[in-house]
Structures are given as C-alpha cells and as structure tokens.
Design a protein around this motif. Structure first.
Motif, PDB file in Angstrom:
ATOM      1  N   ALA A 251       0.827  -0.965  -0.037  1.00 23.77           N
ATOM      2  CA  ALA A 251       0.094   0.141   0.386  1.00 23.77           C
ATOM      3  C   ALA A 251       0.840   1.273  -0.319  1.00 23.77           C
ATOM      4  O   ALA A 251       0.097   2.597  -0.914  1.00 23.77           O
ATOM      5  CB  ALA A 251      -1.216   0.302   1.494  1.00 23.77           C
ATOM      6  N   SER A 252       2.135   1.226   0.565  1.00 24.90           N
ATOM      7  CA  SER A 252       2.785   2.353   0.938  1.00 24.90           C
ATOM      8  C   SER A 252       3.728   2.501  -0.371  1.00 24.90           C
ATOM      9  O   SER A 252       3.634   3.696  -0.863  1.00 24.90           O
ATOM     10  CB  SER A 252       3.949   2.389   2.018  1.00 24.90           C
ATOM     11  N   GLN A 253       3.631   1.342  -1.318  1.00 24.06           N
ATOM     12  CA  GLN A 253       4.495   1.986  -2.371  1.00 24.06           C
ATOM     13  C   GLN A 253       3.404   2.056  -3.702  1.00 24.06           C
ATOM     14  O   GLN A 253       4.112   3.328  -4.199  1.00 24.06           O
ATOM     15  CB  GLN A 253       4.976   0.116  -2.895  1.00 24.06           C
ATOM     16  N   GLY A 254       2.159   2.108  -3.955  1.00 23.59           N
ATOM     17  CA  GLY A 254       1.553   2.708  -4.491  1.00 23.59           C
ATOM     18  C   GLY A 254       0.484   3.541  -4.293  1.00 23.59           C
ATOM     19  O   GLY A 254       0.344   4.114  -5.270  1.00 23.59           O
ATOM     20  N   TRP A 255       0.725   4.288  -2.697  1.00 24.26           N
ATOM     21  CA  TRP A 255       0.631   5.474  -2.598  1.00 24.26           C
ATOM     22  C   TRP A 255       1.363   6.379  -3.254  1.00 24.26           C
ATOM     23  O   TRP A 255       0.677   7.759  -4.096  1.00 24.26           O
ATOM     24  CB  TRP A 255       1.012   5.260  -1.209  1.00 24.26           C
ATOM     25  N   VAL A 256       2.798   6.087  -3.101  1.00 20.68           N
ATOM     26  CA  VAL A 256       3.295   6.957  -4.071  1.00 20.68           C
ATOM     27  C   VAL A 256       2.184   7.895  -5.359  1.00 20.68           C
ATOM     28  O   VAL A 256       2.753   8.594  -5.448  1.00 20.68           O
ATOM     29  CB  VAL A 256       4.935   6.638  -4.370  1.00 20.68           C
ATOM     30  N   ALA A 257       2.245   6.690  -6.410  1.00 25.74           N
ATOM     31  CA  ALA A 257       1.438   6.801  -7.736  1.00 25.74           C
ATOM     32  C   ALA A 257       0.088   7.328  -7.525  1.00 25.74           C
ATOM     33  O   ALA A 257      -0.416   7.826  -9.276  1.00 25.74           O
ATOM     34  CB  ALA A 257       1.670   5.379  -8.094  1.00 25.74           C
ATOM     35  N   GLU A 258      -0.619   7.247  -6.183  1.00 29.00           N
ATOM     36  CA  GLU A 258      -1.967   8.625  -6.136  1.00 29.00           C
ATOM     37  C   GLU A 258      -1.504  10.052  -6.119  1.00 29.00           C
ATOM     38  O   GLU A 258      -1.202  10.765  -6.351  1.00 29.00           O
ATOM     39  CB  GLU A 258      -2.656   8.067  -5.036  1.00 29.00           C
ATOM     40  N   ALA A 259      -2.302  10.346  -7.548  1.00 32.76           N
ATOM     41  CA  ALA A 259      -2.495  11.653  -7.597  1.00 32.76           C
ATOM     42  C   ALA A 259      -3.109  12.574  -6.517  1.00 32.76           C
ATOM     43  O   ALA A 259      -4.068  11.682  -5.635  1.00 32.76           O
ATOM     44  CB  ALA A 259      -3.808  11.749  -8.812  1.00 32.76           C
ATOM     45  N   GLY A 260      -2.300  13.425  -5.807  1.00 30.72           N
ATOM     46  CA  GLY A 260      -2.906  14.537  -4.561  1.00 30.72           C
ATOM     47  C   GLY A 260      -2.139  13.861  -3.352  1.00 30.72           C
ATOM     48  O   GLY A 260      -2.587  14.304  -2.523  1.00 30.72           O
ATOM     49  N   ALA A 261      -1.621  12.546  -3.899  1.00 29.84           N
ATOM     50  CA  ALA A 261      -0.914  11.511  -2.258  1.00 29.84           C
ATOM     51  C   ALA A 261      -0.942  12.899  -1.116  1.00 29.84           C
ATOM     52  O   ALA A 261       0.434  13.872  -2.037  1.00 29.84           O
ATOM     53  CB  ALA A 261      -0.468  10.665  -2.351  1.00 29.84           C
ATOM     54  N   TRP A 262      -0.865  12.645  -0.009  1.00 27.04           N
ATOM     55  CA  TRP A 262      -0.335  13.647   0.720  1.00 27.04           C
ATOM     56  C   TRP A 262      -0.332  12.930   2.879  1.00 27.04           C
ATOM     57  O   TRP A 262      -1.341  12.315   2.768  1.00 27.04           O
ATOM     58  CB  TRP A 262      -1.915  14.375   0.887  1.00 27.04           C
TER      59      TRP A 262
END
Length: 274
Positions: A251-262
């Motif tokens: 999930a942490s690796q995938g979060w990097v690619a999320e638009a607007g991640a914060w």
C-alpha cells in the motif's frame, strides 16, 4: 538515532536516510529565533547530525555538543559535520536517562535541544529535568515530539493504518508515550519549570509534493520490509501479522503513485526557560 536504548525503528541505512533529511529550518524553526551567535548548544540524541550542523552554523561564535548513546552512533554526526566543513562542535557519549545523568556540569549550556527523543523515553519528566540541570540560569530547553494519533494519509487506505497503529503500540510497550507531543507542557511542569516559563505549541509535518511523497512512501515501505527492526517489533508484539505488514508495504509503495497523495501529522514543540 535516538537518545534511548528502546528505539523501535532501529538504525538501518533507511532509517538514517530519513533522519538525514531533517533540517533546523524545518524541524527546529520554533527554536531558531531564540538563538544568539555565541550560544553553547547541547543536542541530545543528535542522530546523523543534520539538525546539529545547521544549529552550529547559526552560532558561529558558539559551539554545539552532539550527544548519542555510543561512540559508533556519533560517527554519522561526525561525518555530517566534516562534509559541511563545520568545526565548532564536540561529540560526546552520554545518556539523558542514565542514573548518573549527562556528563556535563550544571549550567553548562545556553540551549539544550532534543528532537524526537522524549517520545521514546519512559520517564520524560526526568529527562527534561536533567536537560534543565545542564542549562544555565535563563537558558532554554527545547523538545519536539510527535503526536502519533494525528498521523493521516490521503487517499485513505485501511492497510496504511498499520503505520500509526503499530508504532503507537510498540512505543507504548516500552513504557514511553506515543502521544508525547501533547504532554510536553505537563512533563515540563513536572520537571520543575515555572508555568510562565513554558511555551508549548504545535506544528505539522507534511509530505505534500511529488519528491516528498515518493521519498516518504518508499521509506515507509523499506522500514516495514521483511527483516526490518520496526517490522520485527510490531509483529513480535502482536500488533500485526506478517501478512498485514506485507499489505502495508504494498500500500505504501502504491500510495506514491496516487494523484494528490499527502501525509501529515502534528508535533508538539516545547520551549522552557530555566
């Protein structure tokens, strides 16, 4: 690194890399306005020394003393100072929690600073009392500590909740307070500081641009990877299964690619004058 033998994250290269991103401008901004060029500063639990070296540059006629638990732990700080060409520093082995206290006389420093140290100590008031002892009359004790319950990720993902849940439980199991940032004022009062000599405030950490998000997501994944000290502590404590830890990494690796991640969290900041 931390001025405690119960540092749950360990001292891996990934942990040191995260700590080396710390700067005085970001992480000790609350302290900087109170410095003078000739101040003697003690940095308790200095870690890789990036904040320490920044502080030393701000007191060119003064001196910074870096303290860590062992000589090996001070090597990273020495390297940071050497790389920057900063020479107004000393490196001393010491433990703010030791029965004999820090290896300094009373009233030795103008400022005693600790960054993310007190949150890992089972007796925070005793540590602040010892920091107060080595501060001169009128001197300043400064401590910044996280409030783990305030950590938040966007977009929300239940798998990422392990970061707050696992770290909170693991710190608490050592006898320390994972919400220490909100208890700094109370600990300072217990340590003997007068109420009108205490300034307890808060600030927010955030990872809010592409570079910072990429760093944080990958760092968290690495620090929860199989074999990491943090993962061992969380799983051994029964706060997560190996599968849940693997899910967090993904999930942490995938979060990097999320638009607007914060990502953000609140920290308590203590300024207490002797």
């Amino acid at each position: 690194m931390s001025e405690t033998g119960a540092y749950i994250h360990g001292h891996s290269a990934e942990v040191l890399k995260a700590h080396a991103r710390r700067t005085a401008a970001r992480d000790a901004a609350y302290l900087i306005p109170h410095l003078r060029p000739d101040f003697r500063i003690l940095d308790v639990g200095c870690g890789p020394g990036t904040i320490s070296a920044d502080l030393a540059a701000l007191v060119p006629a003064g001196r910074v003393t870096c303290v860590e638990l062992g000589a090996g732990a001070l090597d990273a700080a020495r390297q940071t100072f050497a790389q920057r060409g900063v020479v107004n520093a000393d490196f001393v082995v010491g433990d703010v929690t030791a029965r004999q206290g820090l290896p300094f006389a009373d009233a030795s420093f103008d400022v005693v600073h600790a960054h993310m140290v007190v949150i890992h100590l089972a007796q925070p008031a005793a540590a602040l009392r010892e920091m107060r002892r080595v501060a001169r009359p009128g001197g300043l004790v400064a401590s910044k500590d996280m409030i783990m319950a305030t950590t938040t990720w966007f977009p929300a993902d239940t798998r990422l909740a392990l970061w707050e849940r696992g770290i909170t439980a693991t710190i608490a199991a050592t006898g320390a307070d994972p919400q220490m940032g909100r208890g700094l004022r109370a600990a300072a009062l217990e340590a003997g500081f007068a109420p009108d000599k205490i300034d307890a405030r808060a600030s927010c950490w955030s990872f809010a641009d592409d570079e910072a998000v990429a760093f944080w997501g990958r760092s968290c994944a690495a620090r929860m990877a199989p074999g990491s000290e943090l993962r061992k502590n969380i799983v051994a404590g029964g706060y997560a299964t190996e599968q849940q830890a693997d899910e967090f990494v993904a999930a942490s690796q995938g979060w990097v690619a999320e638009a607007g991640a914060w990502f953000g969290c609140m920290n308590g900041e203590l300024l207490a004058w002797k």
